[in-house]
Design a protein around this motif. Structure first.
Motif, PDB file in Angstrom:
ATOM      1  N   MET A  76       0.847  -1.193   0.000  1.00  0.00           N
ATOM      2  CA  MET A  76       0.000   0.000   0.000  1.00  0.00           C
ATOM      3  C   MET A  76       0.883   1.244   0.000  1.00  0.00           C
ATOM      4  SD  MET A  76      -3.112   0.968   2.610  1.00  0.00           S
ATOM      5  CE  MET A  76      -2.067   1.534   3.957  1.00  0.00           C
ATOM      6  N   ASN A  77       0.490   2.242  -0.798  1.00  0.00           N
ATOM      7  CA  ASN A  77       1.269   3.474  -0.873  1.00  0.00           C
ATOM      8  C   ASN A  77       1.296   4.187   0.473  1.00  0.00           C
ATOM      9  OD1 ASN A  77       1.608   2.961  -3.561  1.00  0.00           O
ATOM     10  ND2 ASN A  77       0.219   4.539  -4.282  1.00  0.00           N
ATOM     11  N   ALA A  78       2.427   4.776   0.788  1.00  0.00           N
ATOM     12  CA  ALA A  78       2.544   5.548   2.020  1.00  0.00           C
ATOM     13  C   ALA A  78       1.770   6.849   1.888  1.00  0.00           C
ATOM     14  CB  ALA A  78       4.011   5.832   2.320  1.00  0.00           C
ATOM     15  N   THR A  79       1.128   7.261   2.979  1.00  0.00           N
ATOM     16  CA  THR A  79       0.353   8.502   2.999  1.00  0.00           C
ATOM     17  C   THR A  79       1.179   9.620   3.626  1.00  0.00           C
ATOM     18  OG1 THR A  79      -1.732   7.313   3.188  1.00  0.00           O
ATOM     19  CG2 THR A  79      -1.746   9.632   3.833  1.00  0.00           C
ATOM     20  N   VAL A  80       1.277  10.735   2.924  1.00  0.00           N
ATOM     21  CA  VAL A  80       2.016  11.895   3.409  1.00  0.00           C
ATOM     22  C   VAL A  80       1.064  13.073   3.539  1.00  0.00           C
ATOM     23  CG1 VAL A  80       3.836  13.588   2.892  1.00  0.00           C
ATOM     24  CG2 VAL A  80       4.204  11.154   2.391  1.00  0.00           C
ATOM     25  N   ILE A  81       1.072  13.720   4.698  1.00  0.00           N
ATOM     26  CA  ILE A  81       0.364  14.979   4.866  1.00  0.00           C
ATOM     27  C   ILE A  81       1.367  16.104   4.700  1.00  0.00           C
ATOM     28  CG2 ILE A  81      -0.771  16.488   6.549  1.00  0.00           C
ATOM     29  CD1 ILE A  81      -2.233  14.041   7.588  1.00  0.00           C
ATOM     30  N   LEU A  82       1.070  17.001   3.777  1.00  0.00           N
ATOM     31  CA  LEU A  82       1.958  18.104   3.424  1.00  0.00           C
ATOM     32  C   LEU A  82       1.268  19.421   3.750  1.00  0.00           C
ATOM     33  CD1 LEU A  82       4.216  19.586   1.708  1.00  0.00           C
ATOM     34  CD2 LEU A  82       2.768  19.103  -0.276  1.00  0.00           C
ATOM     35  N   ALA A  83       2.001  20.332   4.354  1.00  0.00           N
ATOM     36  CA  ALA A  83       1.441  21.659   4.629  1.00  0.00           C
ATOM     37  C   ALA A  83       2.459  22.741   4.312  1.00  0.00           C
ATOM     38  CB  ALA A  83       0.994  21.762   6.085  1.00  0.00           C
ATOM     39  N   ASP A  84       2.045  23.679   3.468  1.00  0.00           N
ATOM     40  CA  ASP A  84       2.876  24.831   3.112  1.00  0.00           C
ATOM     41  C   ASP A  84       1.938  25.933   2.656  1.00  0.00           C
ATOM     42  OD1 ASP A  84       4.654  26.700   1.604  1.00  0.00           O
ATOM     43  OD2 ASP A  84       6.156  25.157   2.019  1.00  0.00           O
ATOM     44  N   ASP A  85       2.152  27.158   3.139  1.00  0.00           N
ATOM     45  CA  ASP A  85       1.228  28.238   2.796  1.00  0.00           C
ATOM     46  C   ASP A  85       1.499  28.851   1.427  1.00  0.00           C
ATOM     47  OD1 ASP A  85       3.636  29.256   3.869  1.00  0.00           O
ATOM     48  OD2 ASP A  85       2.697  31.191   4.257  1.00  0.00           O
ATOM     49  N   GLU A  86       2.592  28.471   0.767  1.00  0.00           N
ATOM     50  CA  GLU A  86       2.876  28.979  -0.577  1.00  0.00           C
ATOM     51  C   GLU A  86       2.321  28.004  -1.604  1.00  0.00           C
ATOM     52  OE1 GLU A  86       6.736  30.620  -1.387  1.00  0.00           O
ATOM     53  OE2 GLU A  86       7.214  30.703   0.751  1.00  0.00           O
ATOM     54  N   ARG A  87       1.339  28.462  -2.374  1.00  0.00           N
ATOM     55  CA  ARG A  87       0.603  27.579  -3.278  1.00  0.00           C
ATOM     56  C   ARG A  87       1.496  26.887  -4.298  1.00  0.00           C
ATOM     57  NH1 ARG A  87      -1.583  28.319  -8.250  1.00  0.00           N
ATOM     58  NH2 ARG A  87      -1.066  30.540  -8.189  1.00  0.00           N
ATOM     59  N   LEU A  88       2.415  27.627  -4.921  1.00  0.00           N
ATOM     60  CA  LEU A  88       3.255  27.033  -5.953  1.00  0.00           C
ATOM     61  C   LEU A  88       4.177  25.968  -5.375  1.00  0.00           C
ATOM     62  CD1 LEU A  88       4.185  30.152  -8.126  1.00  0.00           C
ATOM     63  CD2 LEU A  88       2.473  28.389  -8.575  1.00  0.00           C
ATOM     64  N   ILE A  89       4.730  26.237  -4.193  1.00  0.00           N
ATOM     65  CA  ILE A  89       5.580  25.233  -3.550  1.00  0.00           C
ATOM     66  C   ILE A  89       4.754  24.004  -3.187  1.00  0.00           C
ATOM     67  CG2 ILE A  89       6.927  24.719  -1.469  1.00  0.00           C
ATOM     68  CD1 ILE A  89       7.948  27.578  -1.520  1.00  0.00           C
ATOM     69  N   ARG A  90       3.565  24.236  -2.660  1.00  0.00           N
ATOM     70  CA  ARG A  90       2.690  23.125  -2.271  1.00  0.00           C
ATOM     71  C   ARG A  90       2.347  22.262  -3.491  1.00  0.00           C
ATOM     72  NH1 ARG A  90      -0.715  26.111   0.013  1.00  0.00           N
ATOM     73  NH2 ARG A  90      -2.408  26.149  -1.521  1.00  0.00           N
ATOM     74  N   GLN A  91       1.978  22.902  -4.589  1.00  0.00           N
ATOM     75  CA  GLN A  91       1.632  22.149  -5.794  1.00  0.00           C
ATOM     76  C   GLN A  91       2.831  21.383  -6.334  1.00  0.00           C
ATOM     77  OE1 GLN A  91       0.052  25.218  -8.341  1.00  0.00           O
ATOM     78  NE2 GLN A  91      -2.042  24.996  -7.555  1.00  0.00           N
ATOM     79  N   SER A  92       4.003  21.998  -6.291  1.00  0.00           N
ATOM     80  CA  SER A  92       5.211  21.335  -6.778  1.00  0.00           C
ATOM     81  C   SER A  92       5.537  20.099  -5.947  1.00  0.00           C
ATOM     82  CB  SER A  92       6.381  22.321  -6.747  1.00  0.00           C
ATOM     83  OG  SER A  92       7.583  21.686  -7.126  1.00  0.00           O
ATOM     84  N   LEU A  93       5.424  20.226  -4.637  1.00  0.00           N
ATOM     85  CA  LEU A  93       5.719  19.092  -3.758  1.00  0.00           C
ATOM     86  C   LEU A  93       4.699  17.972  -3.924  1.00  0.00           C
ATOM     87  CD1 LEU A  93       6.772  21.024  -0.536  1.00  0.00           C
ATOM     88  CD2 LEU A  93       8.261  19.609  -1.979  1.00  0.00           C
ATOM     89  N   VAL A  94       3.441  18.344  -4.064  1.00  0.00           N
ATOM     90  CA  VAL A  94       2.409  17.326  -4.286  1.00  0.00           C
ATOM     91  C   VAL A  94       2.722  16.542  -5.564  1.00  0.00           C
ATOM     92  CG1 VAL A  94      -0.012  16.953  -4.893  1.00  0.00           C
ATOM     93  CG2 VAL A  94       0.577  18.487  -3.016  1.00  0.00           C
ATOM     94  N   GLY A  95       3.066  17.251  -6.633  1.00  0.00           N
ATOM     95  CA  GLY A  95       3.401  16.587  -7.886  1.00  0.00           C
ATOM     96  C   GLY A  95       4.601  15.668  -7.753  1.00  0.00           C
ATOM     97  N   LEU A  96       5.637  16.141  -7.059  1.00  0.00           N
ATOM     98  CA  LEU A  96       6.845  15.341  -6.874  1.00  0.00           C
ATOM     99  C   LEU A  96       6.546  14.067  -6.093  1.00  0.00           C
ATOM    100  CD1 LEU A  96       9.989  15.039  -6.964  1.00  0.00           C
ATOM    101  CD2 LEU A  96      10.025  16.305  -4.801  1.00  0.00           C
TER     102      LEU A  96
END
Length: 224
Positions: A1-21
């Motif tokens: 099963m894939n590992a679940t990661v909770i990510l939090a960052d208030d900068e939208r572009l950084i958040r989107q980039s990390l989610v994609g990665l």
């Protein structure tokens, strides 16, 4: 099963980039834009890891980590932040974080640190004998043997490198990734450390080392 990661960052572009990665590397990601959202997501579904910015509105990363650590000392919490002074790092570790990573770190280093934390949390470090080319590697004895020949002694890190390459045939890994994964970014070495380690390993492998190749300007690959 894939590992679940909770990510939090208030900068939208950084958040989107990390989610994609992270999603591109097989993680199930749930993202929030501030500390309160991170804590809510954590309570809704216990993750395998939290990746938090420090400076966020409504609740900063330190407070999120401190709140979680009141009842949960096992789930890995990693800070990914632009605050990279020793004082900031010590504060992060002091509230219970497992790691403190600068936003200037490469994607390879970030992924290596996340993967290592998830493995420790899931107790998934591989064990047991395995094959590398025509060698049978025996980690418990820190040696390898080819057929009925004599055993060749290996160092612990050499065993780890062989297991990694054997499990990822054809994949190219950068020098930064391998160094971070097997030595750690805090190791006081130099650029030749990895090259020397691979050279010694090739010498032990003999003709079987032909598939362990350097990729110019990048790193190494195992092509059996």
């Amino acid at each position: 099963m894939n590992a679940t990661v909770i990510l939090a960052d208030d900068e939208r572009l950084i958040r989107q980039s990390l989610v994609g990665l992270l999603e591109a590397n097989g993680y199930d990601v749930r993202a929030g834009k501030n500390g309160e959202e991170a804590l809510r997501l954590y309570r809704e579904r216990r993750p395998d890891l939290l990746l938090l910015d420090v400076m966020m509105p409504k609740m900063n990363g330190y407070d999120v980590c401190g709140t979680i650590r009141q009842t949960d000392v096992e789930t890995p919490v990693l800070f990914l932040t632009a605050l990279d002074s020793d004082v900031d790092e010590l504060k992060g570790l002091g509230v219970g974080a497992d790691d403190y990573i600068s936003k200037t770190a490469s994607n390879e280093i970030l992924l290596a640190r996340i993967a290592a934390a998830v493995r420790r949390h899931r107790h998934e470090e591989p064990t047991g004998d395995f094959d590398f080319a025509d060698w049978r590697v025996e980690p418990a004895r820190q040696s390898m043997r080819r057929g009925a020949g004599d055993a060749v002694a290996l160092r612990e890190r050499e065993v780890a490198l062989l297991r990694w390459f054997a499990g990822h045939p054809g994949e190219v890994f950068t020098r930064d990734f391998l160094f971070a994964k097997f030595w750690g970014v805090s190791f006081d070495g130099n650029d030749s450390t990895l090259s020397i380690a691979i050279l010694r390993l090739r010498e032990k492998l003999g003709e079987s080392a032909a598939g362990l190749k350097a990729v110019r300007g990048t790193g190494y690959v195992w092509r059996p």
